[in-house]
Scaffold this active site. Structure first.
Site, PDB file in Angstrom:
ATOM      1  N   ASN A 159      59.099  63.617 144.598  1.00  0.00           N
ATOM      2  CA  ASN A 159      58.590  63.149 145.890  1.00  0.00           C
ATOM      3  C   ASN A 159      57.462  62.164 145.609  1.00  0.00           C
ATOM      4  O   ASN A 159      56.388  62.555 145.183  1.00  0.00           O
ATOM      5  CB  ASN A 159      58.086  64.350 146.703  1.00  0.00           C
ATOM      6  CG  ASN A 159      57.380  63.930 147.982  1.00  0.00           C
ATOM      7  OD1 ASN A 159      57.464  62.778 148.401  1.00  0.00           O
ATOM      8  ND2 ASN A 159      56.672  64.858 148.605  1.00  0.00           N
ATOM      9  N   TRP A 160      57.745  60.900 145.874  1.00  0.00           N
ATOM     10  CA  TRP A 160      56.755  59.857 145.543  1.00  0.00           C
ATOM     11  C   TRP A 160      55.613  59.786 146.558  1.00  0.00           C
ATOM     12  O   TRP A 160      54.644  59.076 146.357  1.00  0.00           O
ATOM     13  CB  TRP A 160      57.447  58.494 145.453  1.00  0.00           C
ATOM     14  CG  TRP A 160      58.312  58.359 144.238  1.00  0.00           C
ATOM     15  CD1 TRP A 160      58.395  59.216 143.165  1.00  0.00           C
ATOM     16  CD2 TRP A 160      59.203  57.270 143.943  1.00  0.00           C
ATOM     17  NE1 TRP A 160      59.283  58.733 142.241  1.00  0.00           N
ATOM     18  CE2 TRP A 160      59.800  57.540 142.692  1.00  0.00           C
ATOM     19  CE3 TRP A 160      59.554  56.099 144.621  1.00  0.00           C
ATOM     20  CZ2 TRP A 160      60.724  56.680 142.102  1.00  0.00           C
ATOM     21  CZ3 TRP A 160      60.479  55.245 144.039  1.00  0.00           C
ATOM     22  CH2 TRP A 160      61.057  55.527 142.790  1.00  0.00           C
ATOM     23  N   LYS A 161      55.746  60.432 147.699  1.00  0.00           N
ATOM     24  CA  LYS A 161      54.714  60.378 148.750  1.00  0.00           C
ATOM     25  C   LYS A 161      54.429  58.909 149.109  1.00  0.00           C
ATOM     26  O   LYS A 161      55.358  58.124 149.165  1.00  0.00           O
ATOM     27  CB  LYS A 161      53.469  61.139 148.291  1.00  0.00           C
ATOM     28  CG  LYS A 161      53.835  62.563 147.800  1.00  0.00           C
ATOM     29  CD  LYS A 161      52.670  63.438 147.568  1.00  0.00           C
ATOM     30  CE  LYS A 161      53.148  64.825 147.143  1.00  0.00           C
ATOM     31  NZ  LYS A 161      52.069  65.770 146.971  1.00  0.00           N
ATOM     32  N   HIS A 167      56.889  68.687 155.104  1.00  0.00           N
ATOM     33  CA  HIS A 167      56.011  68.731 153.923  1.00  0.00           C
ATOM     34  C   HIS A 167      54.597  69.127 154.375  1.00  0.00           C
ATOM     35  O   HIS A 167      54.167  68.762 155.469  1.00  0.00           O
ATOM     36  CB  HIS A 167      55.985  67.363 153.229  1.00  0.00           C
ATOM     37  CG  HIS A 167      55.302  67.414 151.903  1.00  0.00           C
ATOM     38  ND1 HIS A 167      53.936  67.359 151.788  1.00  0.00           N
ATOM     39  CD2 HIS A 167      55.791  67.579 150.653  1.00  0.00           C
ATOM     40  CE1 HIS A 167      53.612  67.467 150.493  1.00  0.00           C
ATOM     41  NE2 HIS A 167      54.730  67.597 149.790  1.00  0.00           N
ATOM     42  N   GLU A 199      51.793  67.996 153.712  1.00  0.00           N
ATOM     43  CA  GLU A 199      50.928  66.873 154.093  1.00  0.00           C
ATOM     44  C   GLU A 199      51.268  66.386 155.500  1.00  0.00           C
ATOM     45  O   GLU A 199      50.393  65.937 156.236  1.00  0.00           O
ATOM     46  CB  GLU A 199      51.053  65.746 153.046  1.00  0.00           C
ATOM     47  CG  GLU A 199      50.346  66.149 151.750  1.00  0.00           C
ATOM     48  CD  GLU A 199      50.988  65.639 150.476  1.00  0.00           C
ATOM     49  OE1 GLU A 199      51.775  64.680 150.537  1.00  0.00           O
ATOM     50  OE2 GLU A 199      50.695  66.215 149.412  1.00  0.00           O
ATOM     51  N   GLU A 208      55.976  75.383 148.487  1.00  0.00           N
ATOM     52  CA  GLU A 208      54.884  74.584 147.935  1.00  0.00           C
ATOM     53  C   GLU A 208      53.549  75.137 148.424  1.00  0.00           C
ATOM     54  O   GLU A 208      53.088  74.777 149.519  1.00  0.00           O
ATOM     55  CB  GLU A 208      55.019  73.127 148.392  1.00  0.00           C
ATOM     56  CG  GLU A 208      56.287  72.456 147.929  1.00  0.00           C
ATOM     57  CD  GLU A 208      56.100  70.949 147.803  1.00  0.00           C
ATOM     58  OE1 GLU A 208      56.408  70.434 146.737  1.00  0.00           O
ATOM     59  OE2 GLU A 208      55.627  70.310 148.757  1.00  0.00           O
ATOM     60  N   GLY A 253      48.819  68.793 144.005  1.00  0.00           N
ATOM     61  CA  GLY A 253      47.929  67.717 143.578  1.00  0.00           C
ATOM     62  C   GLY A 253      46.603  68.201 143.011  1.00  0.00           C
ATOM     63  O   GLY A 253      45.678  67.424 142.834  1.00  0.00           O
ATOM     64  N   SER A 296      52.003  70.859 141.429  1.00  0.00           N
ATOM     65  CA  SER A 296      51.567  70.599 140.051  1.00  0.00           C
ATOM     66  C   SER A 296      52.606  70.964 138.996  1.00  0.00           C
ATOM     67  O   SER A 296      52.261  71.478 137.931  1.00  0.00           O
ATOM     68  CB  SER A 296      50.227  71.302 139.775  1.00  0.00           C
ATOM     69  OG  SER A 296      49.228  70.820 140.647  1.00  0.00           O
ATOM     70  N   GLY A 328      55.548  66.076 142.642  1.00  0.00           N
ATOM     71  CA  GLY A 328      54.793  64.946 143.176  1.00  0.00           C
ATOM     72  C   GLY A 328      54.334  64.037 142.051  1.00  0.00           C
ATOM     73  O   GLY A 328      55.109  63.249 141.505  1.00  0.00           O
TER      74      GLY A 328
HETATM   75  P1  13P Z   1      52.176  67.567 142.986  1.00  0.00           P
HETATM   76  O1  13P Z   1      53.324  67.789 142.025  1.00  0.00           O
HETATM   77  O2  13P Z   1      51.508  66.254 142.804  1.00  0.00           O
HETATM   78  O3  13P Z   1      51.241  68.736 142.988  1.00  0.00           O
HETATM   79  O4  13P Z   1      52.829  67.505 144.463  1.00  0.00           O
HETATM   80  C1  13P Z   1      53.683  68.495 144.875  1.00  0.00           C
HETATM   81  C2  13P Z   1      54.325  68.094 146.140  1.00  0.00           C
HETATM   82  O5  13P Z   1      53.713  68.104 147.191  1.00  0.00           O
HETATM   83  C3  13P Z   1      55.735  67.671 146.109  1.00  0.00           C
HETATM   84  O6  13P Z   1      56.265  67.550 147.372  1.00  0.00           O
END
Ligand code: 13P
Length: 293
Positions: A50-52, A135, A137, A208, A214, A254, A275
């Site tokens: 997931n590149w966000k 998600h 976020e 998650e 993150g 992570s 991520g």
């Molecule tokens: P990270 O791997 O950067 O912690 O992010 C996880 C995430 O939210 C994937 O959707």
């Protein structure tokens, strides 16, 4: 032995999977053991990046060229999830490979006055195979709720073949109060309400924990496994043993080349939603190829 009385909250609605819901999940362990004997718990690993809000079209092109040239494990379902503006580039670049493309969100209405939103038809035209729903976020910064997740899932299943990836997970405070099982169980329950067994068998659920996203702090293998099992038990309670046996559940938060192997060794973890470590082809390749030495 005393049997738990199933707590039935929903009324029968014809052919919906949840008409016989057993929200306590009574009989889960026995049911899963027999599903295993029948070979129904052999789930294909699914690893998604997931590149966000990262990568321009040029950067997408560069990533895709490098990534598809790598020797990637064919036994793993691989997905790249990118911002809307990158999706046509992504789909084009991945054509002819076994790597799927996914969107990070979709609106639940078909069209209309929703400035800044993107519809399912728009995604279908581009040709994405997957779409993230709910998600953390999106929930935290953009007002997404279990209810909007339910509407989005229904829309996706009603009008497309896109595979949704529903995200659930608790905040640190919830875990500190020991309420994570209840909280995540409720997220699953409210988001899946009204879907059919066929829908749920097709989808992916990602656990998650917000405190691990993150932050560099991963859930331990045991914490991740426990919660993925809680989710599977909830699916069992709502949709029955076979659906619980086949639905794929990812862990996210992570995930890195260093911890993927331990996570994937867990019984109820079928994949990862990655991520930060999916932004470079080399580190994402190591995660996808976790099975190789
Ligand atoms: P990270 O791997 O950067 O912690 O992010 C996880 C995430 O939210 C994937 O959707």
């Amino acid at each position: 032995m005393q049997h738990e009385v199933p707590k039935t909250k929903w009324k029968s609605t014809g052919n919906q999977g949840w008409e016989k819901s057993n929200l306590n999940g009574a009989g889960y362990e026995e049911a899963m053991a027999s599903m295993k004997l029948m070979g129904l718990t052999e789930r294909k690993p699914v690893i998604a990046g997931n590149w966000k809000m990262n990568k321009t079209k040029a950067e997408t092109r560069e990533f895709v060229e490098a990534f598809k040239a790598m020797d990637l494990d064919e036994g793993v379902e691989k997905i790249l999830i990118a911002p809307y503006t990158d999706l046509d580039t992504l789909v084009e670049g991945l054509a002819g490979t076994d790597i799927g493309a996914g969107a990070e969100n979709v609106h639940y209405e078909g069209s209309g006055a929703f400035t800044g939103e993107v519809s399912l038809d728009m995604l279908k035209e581009i040709g994405v195979g997957y779409c993230v729903v709910g998600h953390s976020e999106r929930r935290q910064y953009f007002g997404e709720t279990n209810k909007t997740c339910a509407l989005k899932l229904k829309k996706i299943f009603a009008d497309s073949d896109i595979v949704p990836i529903l995200c659930v997970g608790e905040k640190l405070q919830v875990r500190e109060h020991g309420r994570e099982n209840e909280f995540v169980g409720e997220q699953v329950e409210e988001a899946l309400l009204g879907l059919t067994v066929e829908d749920v068998r097709k989808m992916i659920i990602a656990y998650e924990p917000i405190w691990a996203i993150g932050t560099g702090e991963t859930a331990t293998d045991e914490q991740a496994e426990d919660m993925c099992a809680v989710i599977r038990k909830k699916v069992y309670g709502m949709f029955g043993a076979e659906t619980a046996a086949v639905v794929r559940i990812q862990y996210g938060g992570s995930v890195k080349p260093e911890n993927i192997k331990g996570l994937m060794a867990q019984e109820d973890i079928d994949g990862a939603l990655v991520g930060g470590a999916s932004l470079e082809p080399a580190s994402f390749e190591k995660i996808v190829d976790y099975n190789r030495e």
